[in-house]
Design a protein around this motif. Structure first.
Motif, PDB file in Angstrom:
ATOM      1  N   ALA A 121       1.589   4.565   8.413  1.00  0.00           N
ATOM      2  CA  ALA A 121       2.811   3.960   7.438  1.00  0.00           C
ATOM      3  C   ALA A 121       2.641   4.594   6.167  1.00  0.00           C
ATOM      4  CB  ALA A 121       2.664   2.651   7.118  1.00  0.00           C
ATOM      5  N   ILE A 122       1.485   5.047   5.647  1.00  0.00           N
ATOM      6  CA  ILE A 122       1.441   5.733   4.380  1.00  0.00           C
ATOM      7  C   ILE A 122       1.840   7.176   4.555  1.00  0.00           C
ATOM      8  CG2 ILE A 122      -0.246   6.540   2.716  1.00  0.00           C
ATOM      9  CD1 ILE A 122      -1.890   3.993   2.981  1.00  0.00           C
ATOM     10  N   ARG A 123       1.658   7.679   5.648  1.00  0.00           N
ATOM     11  CA  ARG A 123       1.944   9.196   5.795  1.00  0.00           C
ATOM     12  C   ARG A 123       3.625   9.126   5.710  1.00  0.00           C
ATOM     13  NH1 ARG A 123       0.051  13.196   4.475  1.00  0.00           N
ATOM     14  NH2 ARG A 123       2.040  13.335   3.431  1.00  0.00           N
ATOM     15  N   MET A 124       4.132   8.150   6.643  1.00  0.00           N
ATOM     16  CA  MET A 124       5.656   8.164   6.611  1.00  0.00           C
ATOM     17  C   MET A 124       6.205   8.084   5.202  1.00  0.00           C
ATOM     18  SD  MET A 124       6.731   7.869   9.951  1.00  0.00           S
ATOM     19  CE  MET A 124       7.976   6.402  10.103  1.00  0.00           C
ATOM     20  N   ALA A 125       5.604   7.217   4.234  1.00  0.00           N
ATOM     21  CA  ALA A 125       5.999   6.850   3.139  1.00  0.00           C
ATOM     22  C   ALA A 125       6.121   7.899   2.288  1.00  0.00           C
ATOM     23  CB  ALA A 125       5.385   5.552   2.511  1.00  0.00           C
ATOM     24  N   LEU A 126       4.763   8.769   2.258  1.00  0.00           N
ATOM     25  CA  LEU A 126       4.669   9.959   1.452  1.00  0.00           C
ATOM     26  C   LEU A 126       5.692  10.853   2.012  1.00  0.00           C
ATOM     27  CD1 LEU A 126       0.646  10.315   1.458  1.00  0.00           C
ATOM     28  CD2 LEU A 126       2.228   9.492  -0.435  1.00  0.00           C
ATOM     29  N   ASP A 127       6.009  11.189   3.238  1.00  0.00           N
ATOM     30  CA  ASP A 127       6.721  12.180   3.765  1.00  0.00           C
ATOM     31  C   ASP A 127       8.051  11.836   3.315  1.00  0.00           C
ATOM     32  OD1 ASP A 127       4.390  13.320   4.635  1.00  0.00           O
ATOM     33  OD2 ASP A 127       5.201  13.263   6.791  1.00  0.00           O
ATOM     34  N   ALA A 128       8.519  10.653   3.335  1.00  0.00           N
ATOM     35  CA  ALA A 128       9.862  10.077   3.178  1.00  0.00           C
ATOM     36  C   ALA A 128      10.261  10.582   1.610  1.00  0.00           C
ATOM     37  CB  ALA A 128      10.143   8.719   3.308  1.00  0.00           C
ATOM     38  N   GLU A 129       9.295  10.463   0.839  1.00  0.00           N
ATOM     39  CA  GLU A 129       9.432  10.573  -0.757  1.00  0.00           C
ATOM     40  C   GLU A 129       9.238  11.954  -1.265  1.00  0.00           C
ATOM     41  OE1 GLU A 129      10.724   8.331  -3.129  1.00  0.00           O
ATOM     42  OE2 GLU A 129      11.436   7.576  -1.021  1.00  0.00           O
ATOM     43  N   GLY A 130       9.035  12.983  -0.097  1.00  0.00           N
ATOM     44  CA  GLY A 130       8.957  14.469  -0.479  1.00  0.00           C
ATOM     45  C   GLY A 130       7.478  14.776  -0.820  1.00  0.00           C
ATOM     46  N   LEU A 168       0.729  -1.192  -0.055  1.00  0.00           N
ATOM     47  CA  LEU A 168      -0.108  -0.087   0.127  1.00  0.00           C
ATOM     48  C   LEU A 168       0.829   1.298  -0.033  1.00  0.00           C
ATOM     49  CD1 LEU A 168      -2.632  -0.953   2.732  1.00  0.00           C
ATOM     50  CD2 LEU A 168      -2.779  -1.235   0.126  1.00  0.00           C
ATOM     51  N   CYS A 169       1.816   1.106   0.706  1.00  0.00           N
ATOM     52  CA  CYS A 169       3.110   2.424   0.842  1.00  0.00           C
ATOM     53  C   CYS A 169       3.651   2.546  -0.713  1.00  0.00           C
ATOM     54  CB  CYS A 169       3.882   2.061   1.607  1.00  0.00           C
ATOM     55  SG  CYS A 169       3.506   2.210   3.369  1.00  0.00           S
ATOM     56  N   LYS A 170       3.638   1.545  -1.316  1.00  0.00           N
ATOM     57  CA  LYS A 170       4.371   1.782  -2.583  1.00  0.00           C
ATOM     58  C   LYS A 170       3.309   2.166  -3.703  1.00  0.00           C
ATOM     59  CE  LYS A 170       7.086  -2.518  -2.254  1.00  0.00           C
ATOM     60  NZ  LYS A 170       7.143  -3.843  -2.782  1.00  0.00           N
ATOM     61  N   GLN A 171       1.989   1.617  -3.406  1.00  0.00           N
ATOM     62  CA  GLN A 171       0.758   2.338  -4.300  1.00  0.00           C
ATOM     63  C   GLN A 171       0.835   3.935  -4.046  1.00  0.00           C
ATOM     64  OE1 GLN A 171      -3.038   0.346  -3.285  1.00  0.00           O
ATOM     65  NE2 GLN A 171      -3.783   0.530  -5.186  1.00  0.00           N
ATOM     66  N   ALA A 172       0.765   4.237  -2.711  1.00  0.00           N
ATOM     67  CA  ALA A 172       0.502   5.527  -2.422  1.00  0.00           C
ATOM     68  C   ALA A 172       1.304   6.555  -3.005  1.00  0.00           C
ATOM     69  CB  ALA A 172       0.255   5.583  -1.066  1.00  0.00           C
ATOM     70  N   VAL A 173       2.689   5.964  -2.829  1.00  0.00           N
ATOM     71  CA  VAL A 173       3.891   6.951  -3.471  1.00  0.00           C
ATOM     72  C   VAL A 173       3.774   7.005  -4.718  1.00  0.00           C
ATOM     73  CG1 VAL A 173       6.319   6.925  -3.768  1.00  0.00           C
ATOM     74  CG2 VAL A 173       5.297   6.586  -1.616  1.00  0.00           C
ATOM     75  N   CYS A 174       3.302   5.861  -5.534  1.00  0.00           N
ATOM     76  CA  CYS A 174       3.157   6.031  -6.879  1.00  0.00           C
ATOM     77  C   CYS A 174       2.371   6.802  -7.444  1.00  0.00           C
ATOM     78  CB  CYS A 174       2.879   4.516  -7.666  1.00  0.00           C
ATOM     79  SG  CYS A 174       2.267   4.265  -9.320  1.00  0.00           S
ATOM     80  N   GLU A 209      -2.872   8.949  13.458  1.00  0.00           N
ATOM     81  CA  GLU A 209      -1.708   8.503  12.387  1.00  0.00           C
ATOM     82  C   GLU A 209      -1.508   9.465  11.480  1.00  0.00           C
ATOM     83  OE1 GLU A 209      -2.332   4.259  11.122  1.00  0.00           O
ATOM     84  OE2 GLU A 209      -3.098   3.875  12.966  1.00  0.00           O
ATOM     85  N   GLY A 210      -2.391  10.643  11.442  1.00  0.00           N
ATOM     86  CA  GLY A 210      -2.119  11.734  10.576  1.00  0.00           C
ATOM     87  C   GLY A 210      -3.214  11.519   9.377  1.00  0.00           C
ATOM     88  N   ALA A 211      -4.240  11.182   9.335  1.00  0.00           N
ATOM     89  CA  ALA A 211      -5.306  11.095   8.261  1.00  0.00           C
ATOM     90  C   ALA A 211      -5.845  12.652   8.130  1.00  0.00           C
ATOM     91  CB  ALA A 211      -6.398  10.459   8.330  1.00  0.00           C
ATOM     92  N   ASP A 212      -5.869  13.290   7.076  1.00  0.00           N
ATOM     93  CA  ASP A 212      -6.369  14.707   7.036  1.00  0.00           C
ATOM     94  C   ASP A 212      -7.951  14.725   6.871  1.00  0.00           C
ATOM     95  OD1 ASP A 212      -3.747  16.075   6.179  1.00  0.00           O
ATOM     96  OD2 ASP A 212      -3.695  14.281   4.974  1.00  0.00           O
ATOM     97  N   MET A 213      -8.527  13.504   6.478  1.00  0.00           N
ATOM     98  CA  MET A 213     -10.018  13.384   6.264  1.00  0.00           C
ATOM     99  C   MET A 213     -10.342  12.167   6.753  1.00  0.00           C
ATOM    100  SD  MET A 213     -11.328  15.699   3.049  1.00  0.00           S
ATOM    101  CE  MET A 213     -10.295  16.875   2.357  1.00  0.00           C
ATOM    102  N   VAL A 249      -4.660  10.408  -1.362  1.00  0.00           N
ATOM    103  CA  VAL A 249      -4.828   9.072  -1.552  1.00  0.00           C
ATOM    104  C   VAL A 249      -5.923   8.505  -0.364  1.00  0.00           C
ATOM    105  CG1 VAL A 249      -2.649   8.651  -2.666  1.00  0.00           C
ATOM    106  CG2 VAL A 249      -2.842   8.679  -0.037  1.00  0.00           C
ATOM    107  N   GLY A 250      -6.602   7.527  -0.889  1.00  0.00           N
ATOM    108  CA  GLY A 250      -7.956   7.068   0.162  1.00  0.00           C
ATOM    109  C   GLY A 250      -7.553   5.488   0.390  1.00  0.00           C
TER     110      GLY A 250
END
Ligand code: PBG
Length: 391
Positions: free
Chosen positions: A235-244, A208-214, A301-305, A223-224
């Motif tokens: 985990a998705i928040r960390m992945a997105l942040d790590a990739e800028g 899911l982290c790879k999918q979100a970053v893609c 965990e950092g969801a925006d909505m 991303v939902g």
């Protein structure tokens, strides 16, 4: 009633409404009932008369609070209306496919189709012209691309990343969201990786982290995650942040129930579960408190909505989350709900336009900021017809 008003009514030819000419309504009713049904009860008579008479001799209930006064005309109703619905509150789901160059109608969702990338752009343009500004993409993936690990979900040349780039190049102002889950790409028809007949949590999150970053790289605004694995939002928040991608948001499907209302959607994507059901990860429809646990975890965990799904049968859940979390909330008016209204409307059993606008307003009343609905374009058209004032 003032003498002037009585006079005005009489002069205006409305003599029937003048008190002098009007018989006592209660007496008349009681008399008629007595005659036709030979009942002895007269609500205006006796020591405990239910209906009194005012100074004019008209039927009168000694009732000081009369809430109907605030509903007596369209002007008053508009003045005291508590909630509003605008096209900008709506998010339009769009099904996309590349099985052929055809726009393929979905039998169980009349009016909805699997779009080609070209017709998807037209859908976005049409939505934007009506004031619908946000869209969510759902791909129908060919069987030969499906695997248990669903690796096609993070292929930068996959249908979703290409669709995102296309929309962003043609309609840069459109707000585009993607669904994060493995099911469209899974040969098991599940939202996660299956090992020994079980849907495994943490390995699924890796995908899911790879999918979100893609998707973020291809231009997704939000991303939902709709998979219901534990810990995926953080985990998705960390992945997105790590990739800028700190500015890419997460609309988390927080309270997503194991629901029969998703049937037509699974027809649309050909994504019915290959075995069993989704009850080990999607929530039990019997549970309300559990949704609050999911919502508070996703917020922490950092969801925006946050999102609640399905819609109408779960308005109590939406309301309970609204009471406890201050993040914007979305509600998903899902495929089965759409199909049911369509079917009844096709039979002429309900007024489609009225029932849809009422339903969408009810989501707002229960606490939704955003409503995902297949009716987005129709509802926006109807709202625009009515100058954005519905009901
Ligand atoms: C996939 C997903 C589903 C829906 C949205 N994302 C189906 C499911 O969980 O089986 C359903 C939407 C609808 O019914 O309109 N994870």
């Amino acid at each position: 009633m003032s003498r002037l008003l009585v006079l005005a009514l009489a002069l205006g030819g409305a003599a029937a409404f003048a008190p002098a000419a009007a018989p006592r309504a209660a007496t008349t009713l009681a008399a008629t009932t007595k005659d036709s049904l030979s009942t002895k009860y007269d609500p205006t008579a006796g020591a405990n008369a239910a209906v009194a008479a005012n100074n004019k001799g008209d039927a009168w209930i000694p009732q000081m609070q009369r809430p109907r006064r605030n509903r007596k005309s369209a002007g008053v109703r508009a003045m005291v209306r508590e909630n509003f619905l605008t096209p900008a509150n709506l998010m339009q789901p769009i099904f996309i496919h590349e099985d052929s160059d055809e726009v393929v109608p979905i039998a169980s969702m009349p009016g909805q189709s699997r779009h080609t990338l070209d017709s998807m752009v037209k859908e976005v343009e049409a939505g934007m012209a009506l004031g619908v500004k946000s869209f969510i993409l759902f791909p129908k993936v060919p069987d030969d691309l499906k695997t248990n690990f669903a690796d096609a979900c993070y292929d930068p040349e996959g249908i979703v990343p290409r669709a995102l780039r296309l929309i962003k190049s043609k309609c840069p102002d459109a707000m585009v969201c993607t669904d994060i889950a493995l099911d469209p790409y899974s040969d098991q028809g599940h939202d996660g990786i299956v090992l020994d007949g079980k849907i495994v949590n943490d390995m699924t999150i890796e995908q899911l982290c790879k999918q979100a970053v893609c998707h973020a790289e291809a231009g997704a605004d939000f991303v939902g995650p709709s998979d219901m694995m534990d810990g995926r939002v953080g985990a998705i928040r960390m992945a997105l942040d790590a990739e800028g991608h700190t500015d890419v948001g997460i609309i988390s499907y927080s309270a997503k129930y194991a629901s029969a209302f998703y049937g037509p959607f699974r027809d649309a994507l050909d994504s019915h579960p290959g075995f069993g059901d989704k009850k080990t990860y999607q929530q039990d429809p019997a549970n309300g408190r559990e949704a609050l646990i999911e919502a508070s975890l996703d917020a922490a965990e950092g969801a925006d909505m946050l999102m609640v799904k399905p819609g109408v049968p779960y308005l109590d859940v939406l309301y309970r989350i609204r009471e406890t979390v201050d993040l914007p909330l979305a509600a998903y008016h899902v495929s089965g709900e759409y199909a049911m209204i369509k079917a009844a409307a096709e039979k002429g059993w309900v007024d489609e336009r009225a029932i849809v606008l009422e339903t969408l307003m009810c989501f707002r009343r229960a606490g939704a900021d955003v409503i995902l609905t297949y009716y987005a374009k129709d509802a926006a058209t109807w709202m625009n017809d009515e100058g954005n004032v519905c009901l």
